[in-house]
Design a protein around this motif. Structure first.
Motif, PDB file in Angstrom:
ATOM      1  N   PRO A   1       0.820  -1.216   0.000  1.00  0.00           N
ATOM      2  CA  PRO A   1       0.000   0.000   0.000  1.00  0.00           C
ATOM      3  C   PRO A   1       0.856   1.268   0.000  1.00  0.00           C
ATOM      4  O   PRO A   1       1.933   1.323   0.594  1.00  0.00           O
ATOM      5  CB  PRO A   1      -0.802  -0.110   1.301  1.00  0.00           C
ATOM      6  CG  PRO A   1      -0.764  -1.565   1.656  1.00  0.00           C
ATOM      7  CD  PRO A   1       0.584  -2.031   1.201  1.00  0.00           C
ATOM      8  N   LEU A   2       0.346   2.278  -0.686  1.00  0.00           N
ATOM      9  CA  LEU A   2       0.936   3.613  -0.698  1.00  0.00           C
ATOM     10  C   LEU A   2      -0.086   4.578  -0.112  1.00  0.00           C
ATOM     11  O   LEU A   2      -1.209   4.672  -0.607  1.00  0.00           O
ATOM     12  CB  LEU A   2       1.286   4.044  -2.124  1.00  0.00           C
ATOM     13  CG  LEU A   2       2.463   3.354  -2.799  1.00  0.00           C
ATOM     14  CD1 LEU A   2       2.503   3.726  -4.276  1.00  0.00           C
ATOM     15  CD2 LEU A   2       3.759   3.757  -2.123  1.00  0.00           C
ATOM     16  N   ARG A   3       0.303   5.290   0.919  1.00  0.00           N
ATOM     17  CA  ARG A   3      -0.601   6.238   1.575  1.00  0.00           C
ATOM     18  C   ARG A   3      -0.542   7.582   0.846  1.00  0.00           C
ATOM     19  O   ARG A   3       0.499   8.242   0.801  1.00  0.00           O
ATOM     20  CB  ARG A   3      -0.195   6.429   3.037  1.00  0.00           C
ATOM     21  CG  ARG A   3      -1.116   7.350   3.836  1.00  0.00           C
ATOM     22  CD  ARG A   3      -0.474   7.737   5.160  1.00  0.00           C
ATOM     23  NE  ARG A   3      -0.176   6.576   5.979  1.00  0.00           N
ATOM     24  CZ  ARG A   3      -0.959   6.117   6.957  1.00  0.00           C
ATOM     25  NH1 ARG A   3      -2.083   6.741   7.231  1.00  0.00           N
ATOM     26  NH2 ARG A   3      -0.604   5.060   7.655  1.00  0.00           N
ATOM     27  N   ALA A   4      -1.660   8.002   0.266  1.00  0.00           N
ATOM     28  CA  ALA A   4      -1.734   9.301  -0.402  1.00  0.00           C
ATOM     29  C   ALA A   4      -1.979  10.396   0.633  1.00  0.00           C
ATOM     30  O   ALA A   4      -2.732  10.204   1.587  1.00  0.00           O
ATOM     31  CB  ALA A   4      -2.858   9.301  -1.432  1.00  0.00           C
ATOM     32  N   LEU A   5      -1.351  11.535   0.442  1.00  0.00           N
ATOM     33  CA  LEU A   5      -1.545  12.649   1.363  1.00  0.00           C
ATOM     34  C   LEU A   5      -2.947  13.227   1.227  1.00  0.00           C
ATOM     35  O   LEU A   5      -3.511  13.265   0.129  1.00  0.00           O
ATOM     36  CB  LEU A   5      -0.533  13.757   1.078  1.00  0.00           C
ATOM     37  CG  LEU A   5       0.933  13.498   1.417  1.00  0.00           C
ATOM     38  CD1 LEU A   5       1.754  14.746   1.121  1.00  0.00           C
ATOM     39  CD2 LEU A   5       1.097  13.098   2.872  1.00  0.00           C
ATOM     40  N   PRO A   6      -3.536  13.700   2.332  1.00  0.00           N
ATOM     41  CA  PRO A   6      -4.808  14.426   2.231  1.00  0.00           C
ATOM     42  C   PRO A   6      -4.651  15.613   1.288  1.00  0.00           C
ATOM     43  O   PRO A   6      -3.641  16.307   1.313  1.00  0.00           O
ATOM     44  CB  PRO A   6      -5.060  14.886   3.672  1.00  0.00           C
ATOM     45  CG  PRO A   6      -4.296  13.929   4.521  1.00  0.00           C
ATOM     46  CD  PRO A   6      -3.072  13.576   3.726  1.00  0.00           C
ATOM     47  N   GLY A   7      -5.637  15.822   0.443  1.00  0.00           N
ATOM     48  CA  GLY A   7      -5.545  16.905  -0.531  1.00  0.00           C
ATOM     49  C   GLY A   7      -5.068  16.443  -1.887  1.00  0.00           C
ATOM     50  O   GLY A   7      -5.104  17.197  -2.857  1.00  0.00           O
ATOM     51  N   GLY A   8      -4.588  15.192  -1.970  1.00  0.00           N
ATOM     52  CA  GLY A   8      -4.184  14.639  -3.257  1.00  0.00           C
ATOM     53  C   GLY A   8      -3.068  15.422  -3.919  1.00  0.00           C
ATOM     54  O   GLY A   8      -2.131  15.876  -3.261  1.00  0.00           O
ATOM     55  N   VAL A   9      -3.169  15.601  -5.239  1.00  0.00           N
ATOM     56  CA  VAL A   9      -2.097  16.272  -5.981  1.00  0.00           C
ATOM     57  C   VAL A   9      -1.984  17.746  -5.634  1.00  0.00           C
ATOM     58  O   VAL A   9      -0.990  18.389  -5.981  1.00  0.00           O
ATOM     59  CB  VAL A   9      -2.290  16.123  -7.508  1.00  0.00           C
ATOM     60  CG1 VAL A   9      -2.141  14.678  -7.932  1.00  0.00           C
ATOM     61  CG2 VAL A   9      -3.632  16.692  -7.951  1.00  0.00           C
ATOM     62  N   MET A  10      -2.969  18.296  -4.932  1.00  0.00           N
ATOM     63  CA  MET A  10      -2.858  19.679  -4.487  1.00  0.00           C
ATOM     64  C   MET A  10      -1.916  19.792  -3.291  1.00  0.00           C
ATOM     65  O   MET A  10      -1.480  20.884  -2.933  1.00  0.00           O
ATOM     66  CB  MET A  10      -4.235  20.230  -4.119  1.00  0.00           C
ATOM     67  CG  MET A  10      -5.261  20.106  -5.231  1.00  0.00           C
ATOM     68  SD  MET A  10      -4.851  21.091  -6.678  1.00  0.00           S
ATOM     69  CE  MET A  10      -5.475  22.681  -6.167  1.00  0.00           C
ATOM     70  N   SER A  11      -1.610  18.654  -2.665  1.00  0.00           N
ATOM     71  CA  SER A  11      -0.654  18.632  -1.561  1.00  0.00           C
ATOM     72  C   SER A  11       0.687  18.055  -1.982  1.00  0.00           C
ATOM     73  O   SER A  11       1.736  18.512  -1.541  1.00  0.00           O
ATOM     74  CB  SER A  11      -1.207  17.800  -0.391  1.00  0.00           C
ATOM     75  OG  SER A  11      -2.362  18.388   0.147  1.00  0.00           O
ATOM     76  N   ARG A  12       0.650  17.022  -2.822  1.00  0.00           N
ATOM     77  CA  ARG A  12       1.883  16.397  -3.305  1.00  0.00           C
ATOM     78  C   ARG A  12       1.641  15.871  -4.710  1.00  0.00           C
ATOM     79  O   ARG A  12       0.662  15.170  -4.960  1.00  0.00           O
ATOM     80  CB  ARG A  12       2.312  15.246  -2.387  1.00  0.00           C
ATOM     81  CG  ARG A  12       3.570  14.523  -2.853  1.00  0.00           C
ATOM     82  CD  ARG A  12       3.954  13.400  -1.895  1.00  0.00           C
ATOM     83  NE  ARG A  12       5.171  12.739  -2.328  1.00  0.00           N
ATOM     84  CZ  ARG A  12       5.209  11.703  -3.167  1.00  0.00           C
ATOM     85  NH1 ARG A  12       4.092  11.193  -3.648  1.00  0.00           N
ATOM     86  NH2 ARG A  12       6.360  11.170  -3.515  1.00  0.00           N
ATOM     87  N   ALA A  13       2.527  16.215  -5.623  1.00  0.00           N
ATOM     88  CA  ALA A  13       2.368  15.793  -7.022  1.00  0.00           C
ATOM     89  C   ALA A  13       2.933  14.396  -7.208  1.00  0.00           C
ATOM     90  O   ALA A  13       3.896  14.179  -7.937  1.00  0.00           O
ATOM     91  CB  ALA A  13       3.052  16.788  -7.956  1.00  0.00           C
ATOM     92  N   GLY A  14       2.313  13.422  -6.539  1.00  0.00           N
ATOM     93  CA  GLY A  14       2.796  12.048  -6.574  1.00  0.00           C
ATOM     94  C   GLY A  14       1.822  11.107  -7.252  1.00  0.00           C
ATOM     95  O   GLY A  14       0.647  11.424  -7.456  1.00  0.00           O
ATOM     96  N   HIS A  15       2.322   9.916  -7.594  1.00  0.00           N
ATOM     97  CA  HIS A  15       1.479   8.932  -8.273  1.00  0.00           C
ATOM     98  C   HIS A  15       0.323   8.466  -7.392  1.00  0.00           C
ATOM     99  O   HIS A  15      -0.805   8.300  -7.869  1.00  0.00           O
ATOM    100  CB  HIS A  15       2.323   7.726  -8.691  1.00  0.00           C
ATOM    101  CG  HIS A  15       3.333   8.047  -9.745  1.00  0.00           C
ATOM    102  ND1 HIS A  15       4.651   7.651  -9.661  1.00  0.00           N
ATOM    103  CD2 HIS A  15       3.229   8.728 -10.909  1.00  0.00           C
ATOM    104  CE1 HIS A  15       5.308   8.068 -10.729  1.00  0.00           C
ATOM    105  NE2 HIS A  15       4.476   8.725 -11.497  1.00  0.00           N
ATOM    106  N   ALA A  16       0.594   8.216  -6.110  1.00  0.00           N
ATOM    107  CA  ALA A  16      -0.466   7.729  -5.228  1.00  0.00           C
ATOM    108  C   ALA A  16      -1.568   8.769  -5.087  1.00  0.00           C
ATOM    109  O   ALA A  16      -2.765   8.441  -5.125  1.00  0.00           O
ATOM    110  CB  ALA A  16       0.107   7.372  -3.858  1.00  0.00           C
TER     111      ALA A  16
END
Length: 369
Positions: A129-144
């Motif tokens: 599992p990969l934990r995505a940050l709250p806010g999604g790509v607006m918080s981190r421009a990552g794949h998850a």
């Protein structure tokens, strides 16, 4: 091959199709294969293993990871740096060895089933599992984060099967190799930058809540306060002079660190990096610019570690941890082109916020206040 729009990716995911997602806009950017988790059956897992060939992961929201009791893979991960791996997982029932495509598909379905809880999974296992940050790509421009955003926007559970795509030599597929992969399998291919821009047009994670005038030893600054709805904290932007969106603006973005900014700690070799005081002094000397101070909660352990190890020269945390939040603030202030006070570093998907780094301004001795 032009990139497909976020809406085209969303429609494909809604139909249960996998898509290719690139994390940048140049030939050095790599990508992943992803599919909405609720469609991840044995055939899908086998396709990911046979064709993408990278590590098969499961992107989940922070809330879902918490509900399943998934702890970080390492005891003290460096906040926001790289993917947020949790402990690997396996379904507690309905599987054999756990490694087969059918077994891994079973584990994925258990993990995303709203009725499942911690007792339905064991660790270690064969799904990562990969934990995505709250806010999604607006918080981190990552794949998850992008995977959870896209599936959520498709009206599905915000979770996705995800794997890196490798080329014939076993390296990360990039550029034309990535595009050829999408063409060969008839898949939609999009980018994180485009997803960020799509979300900016329809939603946001911060809002300007107040504005003040603040006198400092370096003169008066306009202070704009931004409320972060996901973290329930306030970030600050200190602005000097007028911001012209057509002209490059001197910019510093940083999360506040106790030892560096409040205690003005220095490494043994002397001043090596921008801190709060030096950044204000440089902006004041040029007559215009923006300093963005991002709120962060420093644990007692983190502060004690800083004190024990002392200040260190290290690359900035902005690309991984604060790209989305800092970029939203800069965009709201009218910044489009940046002279960034930072070590030179690669910024992926920053164009999604309509921002461009035209120059890096590293700190050098002699620039002290």
């Amino acid at each position: 091959m032009p990139l497909d729009s976020p809406l085209q990716l969303i429609e494909a995911l809604r139909r249960g199709e996998p898509v290719v997602l690139s994390d940048g806009e140049d030939d050095a950017s790599d990508g992943v294969l992803l599919q909405a988790a609720e469609f991840a059956d044995a055939a899908a897992v086998n396709f990911f293993a046979r064709e993408a060939r990278g590590l098969i992961c499961l992107a989940l929201t922070s809330e879902r990871c918490q509900a399943l009791g998934l702890e970080p893979m390492v005891a003290a991960p460096r906040a926001g740096e790289g993917p947020g791996f949790t402990v690997s997982i396996e379904a507690t029932s309905g599987i054999s060895t756990g490694i087969s495509a059918a077994d891994r598909a079973r584990t994925v379905q258990v993990a995303v089933d709203p009725a499942s809880g911690p007792a339905d999974l064991v660790s270690p296992g064969h799904i990562f599992p990969l934990r995505a940050l709250p806010g999604g790509v607006m918080s981190r421009a990552g794949h998850a984060e992008a995977a959870c955003d896209l599936t959520r926007l498709a009206g599905l559970r915000p979770a996705a099967l995800l794997a890196g795509i490798l080329d014939e030599d076993g390296d990360n597929a990039r550029g034309e190799t990535l595009r050829a992969f999408a063409r060969r399998h008839g898949l939609r291919m999009g980018g994180i930058a485009e997803l960020i821009h799509h979300r900016i047009l329809h939603e946001g994670t911060i809002a300007r809540s107040a504005e003040y005038r603040l006198g400092t030893r370096h003169g008066e600054f306009r202070v704009c306060a931004y409320h972060d709805a996901f973290k329930d904290v306030v970030h600050l932007a200190l602005v000097r002079g007028e911001i012209d969106s057509a002209q490059p603006v001197l910019v510093r973005v940083q999360a506040v660190e106790t030892l560096r900014d409040l205690l003005a700690g220095e490494p043994p070799m002397g001043p090596q990096q921008w801190n709060l005081e030096r950044s204000l002094a440089r902006i004041a000397a040029e007559g215009s610019g923006v300093l963005v101070l991002l709120a962060q909660v420093e644990s007692a352990g983190a502060i004690l570690e800083q004190l024990a190890q002392g200040p260190r020269l290290r690359p900035p945390q902005f690309p991984q941890r604060t790209l989305g939040v800092g970029a939203q603030i800069l965009r709201d202030l009218g910044v489009r082109k940046m002279r960034l006070m930072s070590f030179p570093v690669t910024y992926k998907a920053v164009s999604g916020f309509e921002l461009e780094v035209v120059e890096f301004v590293p700190f050098s001795v002699g620039q002290e206040e």
